[in-house]
Enzyme design. Structure first.
Site, short mmCIF file in Angstrom:
data_model
loop_
_atom_site.label_atom_id
_atom_site.label_comp_id
_atom_site.label_asym_id
_atom_site.label_seq_id
_atom_site.Cartn_x
_atom_site.Cartn_y
_atom_site.Cartn_z
N ASP A 99 -16.98 -3.19 -7.44
CA ASP A 99 -16.20 -3.41 -6.24
C ASP A 99 -17.15 -3.98 -5.17
O ASP A 99 -18.26 -3.49 -5.01
CB ASP A 99 -15.65 -2.06 -5.76
CG ASP A 99 -14.22 -2.13 -5.28
OD1 ASP A 99 -13.97 -2.92 -4.35
OD2 ASP A 99 -13.38 -1.40 -5.82
N ASP A 195 -12.73 -6.42 -2.18
CA ASP A 195 -11.84 -5.61 -1.37
C ASP A 195 -11.23 -6.44 -0.23
O ASP A 195 -11.93 -7.24 0.41
CB ASP A 195 -12.67 -4.46 -0.78
CG ASP A 195 -11.83 -3.36 -0.18
OD1 ASP A 195 -11.07 -2.73 -0.92
OD2 ASP A 195 -11.97 -3.12 1.03
N GLU A 258 -8.67 -8.80 -4.10
CA GLU A 258 -7.53 -7.94 -3.73
C GLU A 258 -6.79 -8.62 -2.60
O GLU A 258 -7.35 -8.81 -1.51
CB GLU A 258 -8.01 -6.56 -3.26
CG GLU A 258 -6.84 -5.65 -2.92
CD GLU A 258 -7.14 -4.52 -1.95
OE1 GLU A 258 -6.37 -3.55 -1.92
OE2 GLU A 258 -8.12 -4.61 -1.19
N HIS A 319 -5.73 2.31 -7.40
CA HIS A 319 -5.99 3.56 -6.68
C HIS A 319 -5.31 3.64 -5.32
O HIS A 319 -5.51 4.60 -4.59
CB HIS A 319 -7.51 3.71 -6.51
CG HIS A 319 -8.08 2.62 -5.65
ND1 HIS A 319 -8.24 1.33 -6.10
CD2 HIS A 319 -8.50 2.62 -4.36
CE1 HIS A 319 -8.72 0.59 -5.12
NE2 HIS A 319 -8.90 1.35 -4.06
N ASP A 320 -4.53 2.61 -4.98
CA ASP A 320 -3.81 2.62 -3.69
C ASP A 320 -2.30 2.73 -3.88
O ASP A 320 -1.57 2.75 -2.88
CB ASP A 320 -4.09 1.33 -2.91
CG ASP A 320 -5.56 1.18 -2.53
OD1 ASP A 320 -6.21 2.20 -2.23
OD2 ASP A 320 -6.05 0.03 -2.53
C1 GLC Z 1 -8.70 -1.63 -0.04
C2 GLC Z 1 -9.00 -0.49 -0.99
C3 GLC Z 1 -8.57 0.78 -0.33
C4 GLC Z 1 -9.41 0.97 0.91
C5 GLC Z 1 -9.27 -0.24 1.83
C6 GLC Z 1 -10.36 -0.26 2.86
O1 GLC Z 1 -7.36 -1.82 0.15
O2 GLC Z 1 -8.37 -0.71 -2.22
O3 GLC Z 1 -8.69 1.89 -1.19
O4 GLC Z 1 -9.01 2.12 1.60
O5 GLC Z 1 -9.39 -1.45 1.15
O6 GLC Z 1 -11.59 -0.58 2.26
#
Ligand code: GLC
Ligand code: CA
Length: 519
Positions: A99, A195, A258, A319-320
């Site tokens: 990541d 991210d 992402e 994970h979100d």
């Molecule tokens: C992304 C991650 C998430 C995190 C956010 C801030 O969306 O997947 O888990 O809280 O970014 O880094």
């Protein structure tokens, strides 16, 4: 014959490291724990592991607040543990994706400590400082601006105030962050999941965001405004292309982004002439209602919008997001698996999906996730989908010998790897077979997707390469009599169907799916 790059054929398995396997009894998963489970992942048949952040972090957002991009948090282990995993992953012919969190650091990162120390500090401009805040909000609720007493200015944070946003307009930041990528690429990490790629750069004029006319009270406060000026800015594409340039300094690596945006905007992240992300994550299946009409629409819209030469990808969980088995139900989760593994391109699955783990209800006093703490009770919490992986029937599911950081939930005595290994009807065996099926039939990876049809809430499509395959998925809980091509059932959600010859018509039971190889 042209051989596809590894990442085009890959099934990527996301590991949320806190929750995969604990090795030292502190109730939190770690790298030595992951090491002991590599054989399991090899047997399952996945091709690549994506490990969510393992870097030194105060854990305000569980690792998405990074204090050192080139280290390992002691909670997870040491750099030697990491090197060992990388070596063992490669020895098994697997790949490792890390990541990368470019949008923000931890407020404890030395860069930010310097930046906030005085207005004259050379790193002041590494973050986003202003005399007055505008109306931009944080994704976790409240203003996105935090006042700093000592220097009398505000800094911007897209997430927690403990996660100050970096200033990607500053070339020194760009270089420092690209060197972070090179540090890991030199170790031969196989790629990155980036991210919040679409948030990386903000409006240089700091214009206020307009109100969202469609705001529904009771939904996250961040939705009150349309994120016009603090997300998806045109300048982001130059950064993504440069980032891709860094990846391409090394051979055989992948850049994944992402991105939560509608399809047309999402597609722009492949970049002009495909110079952007190799794979802008496609979250269509996470967001669309579970009906054949909606799913077929999402598939069609996405597939037809792909720029020429762009490689498709599909994500079933992360994970979100709520776990698929909770979102669509346990029976339809088997149909969802069959859907995922018969779609074209690169696939991403989330740990625990393969055993049918569901969201675990979290009592208010057990809440860990800052998103839930900041705006409680409106479904913002991500703890339910982050509970420990269930390995065996033991009281702690083989995850830990201590107190797990999140509860295991009530199902773990039945929903676990050991139990499902012995049960031919289990989700685990279905996942194993579908992954193997994909390897045995390249048409499922790279064949054309066509003839998408919906009838009686049954979804059907064809995949054609050297072979012609039809996938038929009953997305209802009723029996359906549907047309079937002449052929042999390669795989079924119900094991009794495998190898059956079909011709003309098929009776599908509730939530039954079949993959048919045409004669
Ligand atoms: C992304 C991650 C998430 C995190 C956010 C801030 O969306 O997947 O888990 O809280 O970014 O880094
Ligand atoms: Ca541990």
């Amino acid at each position: 014959m042209h051989v596809l790059e590894w990442w085009k054929r890959a099934v990527i398995y996301e590991i949320y490291p806190r929750s995969f396997q604990d090795s030292n009894g502190d109730g939190i998963g770690d790298l030595p724990g992951i090491l002991t489970r590599l054989d399991y992942l090899g047997e399952l048949g996945v091709d690549a592991l994506w490990i969510s952040p393992i870097y030194p972090s105060p854990m305000a957002d569980f690792g998405y607040d990074i204090a050192d991009y080139c280290g390992i948090d002691p909670l997870f282990g040491t750099m030697a543990d990491f090197d060992r995993i990388l070596e063992e992953v490669h020895r098994r012919g697997l790949r490792l994706i890390l990541d990368f969190v470019p949008n923000h650091t931890s407020d404890q990162h030395p860069w930010f400590l310097e930046s906030r120390s005085s207005r004259e500090n050379p790193k002041r401009d590494w973050y986003i400082w202003r005399d007055r805040p505008n109306n931009w909000t944080s994704n976790f609720g409240g203003s996105g601006w935090e006042y700093d007493e000592a220097t009398g200015q505000y800094y911007y944070h897209s997430f927690l105030k403990e996660q100050p946003d970096l200033n990607w307009r500053n070339p020194a930041v760009v270089q420092a962050m690209f060197n972070v990528l090179r540090f890991w690429l030199r170790k031969w990490v196989d790629g990155f999941r980036v991210d919040v790629m679409w948030l990386m750069i903000k409006d240089d004029k700091f214009r206020d965001n307009p109100p969202n006319p469609g705001y529904v009270p009771g939904t996250p406060s961040n939705h009150r405004l349309l994120p016009v000026y603090n997300s998806n800015r045109p300048e982001v594409h130059k950064i993504v292309a440069e980032m891709r340039g860094v990846i391409d300094e090394f051979c055989d690596r992948v850049l994944i982004g992402e991105i939560y945006l509608p399809i047309p905007q999402l597609m722009s992240y492949y970049g002009k002439d495909l110079e952007g992300a190799n794979l802008p994550f496609n979250f269509q299946l996470l967001q669309c209602p579970w009906t054949a009409a909606a799913v077929s629409g999402a598939i069609r819209d996405y597939y037809h919008a792909l720029p020429k030469g762009a490689w498709p990808n599909w994500v079933l969980g992360n994970h979100d997001q709520p776990r698929i088995a909770s979102r669509v139900g346990k029976l339809q989760a088997r149909v969802a698996a069959m859907l995922l593994f018969t779609l074209p391109g690169t696939l991403t699955m989330y740990y625990g999906e393969e055993i049918g783990m569901t969201n675990v209800p979290i009592a208010p006093e057990e809440v860990q996730d800052p998103a839930e703490k900041n705006e409680p009770g409106i479904g913002q919490g991500r703890d339910p989908e982050r509970t420990p992986m269930c390995w065996d029937r033991g009281p702690l599911a083989g995850f830990t010998t201590g107190a797990p950081w999140l509860p295991l939930g009530e199902e773990h005595s039945a929903v676990n790897v050991a139990a499902e290994r012995e049960d031919r009807h289990s989700m685990l065996q279905l996942y194993g077979k579908l992954i193997a099926l994909r390897k045995a039939h390249p048409a499922l990876v790279s064949g054309e997707l066509h003839a998408i049809q919906v009838e009686q809430n049954v979804l059907r499509y064809r995949r054609s390469g050297a072979e012609e395959i039809e996938v038929i998925l009953n997305m209802t809980h009723e029996q359906k009599t549907v047309p079937a091509p002449q052929g042999i059932v390669l795989e079924g959600t119900h094991v009794d169907r495998e190898g059956e010859a079909v011709d003309g018509q098929m009776v599908l039971r509730s939530a039954e799916g079949a993959v048919v190889l045409l004669a």
